[in-house]
Design a protein around this motif. Sequence first.
Motif: not given
Length: 309
Positions: A103-107
Motif C-alpha cells: 500500500k505504501k508503494s501504491l501511494e
Amino acid sequence: MCSKMVVQVSLVKLSSGYEMPMLGLGTYARKADPGQFRQAVEWAIDAGYRHIDTASCYKNEEEIGEGIANKIKQGVVNRQDLFVTTKLWNDCHAEAEVIPALKKSLEKLKLDYIDLYLIHWPVSVNVKGEDTGIDHVETWRGMEEAVKLGLTRSIGVSNFNEEQLERLYKSANIKPVVNQFEINPTLTQHKLVNFCKDHSIVPVAYTPLGLISEARPEFIGKDVIKTDPKLGELAQKYGKTQAQIALRYLIQRGIPALPKSFTKTRIEENLNIFDFELTNTEMDIVDSYNIDHRCVPGTVFANCKNYPF
Ligand SMILES: NC(=O)c1ccc[n+]([C@@H]2O[C@H](COP(=O)([O-])OP(=O)(O)OC[C@H]3O[C@@H](n4cnc5c(N)ncnc54)[C@H](OP(=O)(O)O)[C@@H]3O)[C@@H](O)[C@H]2O)c1
C-alpha cells in the motif's frame, strides 16, 4: 509533417493470464539527480515503453509515479496500457507486513494497483540488516493476499535459486509468474532459465547489458566482450549497437529484459530491437561470451541463511 515510428514491442503471456511487454525500463541507480527518474520514465513512455520496473528499495517510486501520472494526464497512455512492477523489500517479509508495504508503494506510485509485485530477494533482514530468517513461503501468503485484494494483478519473485523456486512453487496456491534475476551475455543462466520455463515461470533479465554497460568500469579485464571484434561485426551487420545485440539475444531466448538508462538516446536505442533477427549461429556467438560472472552478487546478504547464490 514528421510522423514518429511506433516500435512494436512483443508481449509474453504470464501464467496469471496477463501480458507483459518483453522490454521494460529498469530504474535502479546508485546516484541520481532530482527529477532524473521522472524524466527517464517520461522519455521512455514517449518512446513507446509500456513496462516499467521499480522497487521500494530504489527510493524512486514517487518520481516514477510522477512520470506515469504526467504521461496519463497528457493523454499519451492510459493506465491499462502500462505494466508496472515494484518489489517488496527484505525487511517486510513477515506475512502481515506485505500488504502495508505494498500500500505504501501504491501511494508513492499514485496507482491503485500494480501489474506485478515481486519478493525482491529470498533473504529477510531487519532494518539493521541482520538476518531474520523468515521463510519466504510465509511471505508468499501475504503476496497471495495482495492478489485477492486486487492490489496487484500478478505476483512473482526475484533472485530465487532453483531449490527456493521449487519449494515455493509446490506450496503456492497462486503460482509465481516470473523470477527476475541477472541474465546477460556474460551470465547466460541456461539452467535456471530452463527450470523457470519448465514451470511456466517467465525468466526476466535484470542487468541485461552486463559487462557491455559503461556503468561497470570496475570489471575492466573481464570486459573483453566490449572489445571483441565478433560482437562489433554483428552490430555492424544489422546497423545496431552492441547493447542492442545483447538485448536482442535475450528477447530471442524468450527472456524479457529491463535495461536502465537515464540517457534519452539510449532509452530509445534499447527499445529499438524488434526489427531484426539474429541467426542461430549468431545467437551461439553471443552465448559464447558466458563467463558466469555476476555483476550483482548481493554479497551484503552472503551471510544470510537464504542467500541464493
Ligand atoms: N531484482 C533485482 O535484484 C535487480 C538487481 C539489479 C537490477 N534490477 C533491475 O534491472 C534494471 C537494469 O539493471 P542495471 O541497471 O543493473 O543494469 P543495465 O541495465 O544492464 O545497465 C545500466 C547501465 O548501462 C548504461 N546503458 C544503458 N543503455 C546503454 C546502451 N544502449 N549502451 C551503453 N550503455 C548503456 C546505463 O547508463 P546511462 O543511465 O548513463 O545511460 C547504465 O549505467 C535495474 O535498473 C533494475 O530495474 C533488479
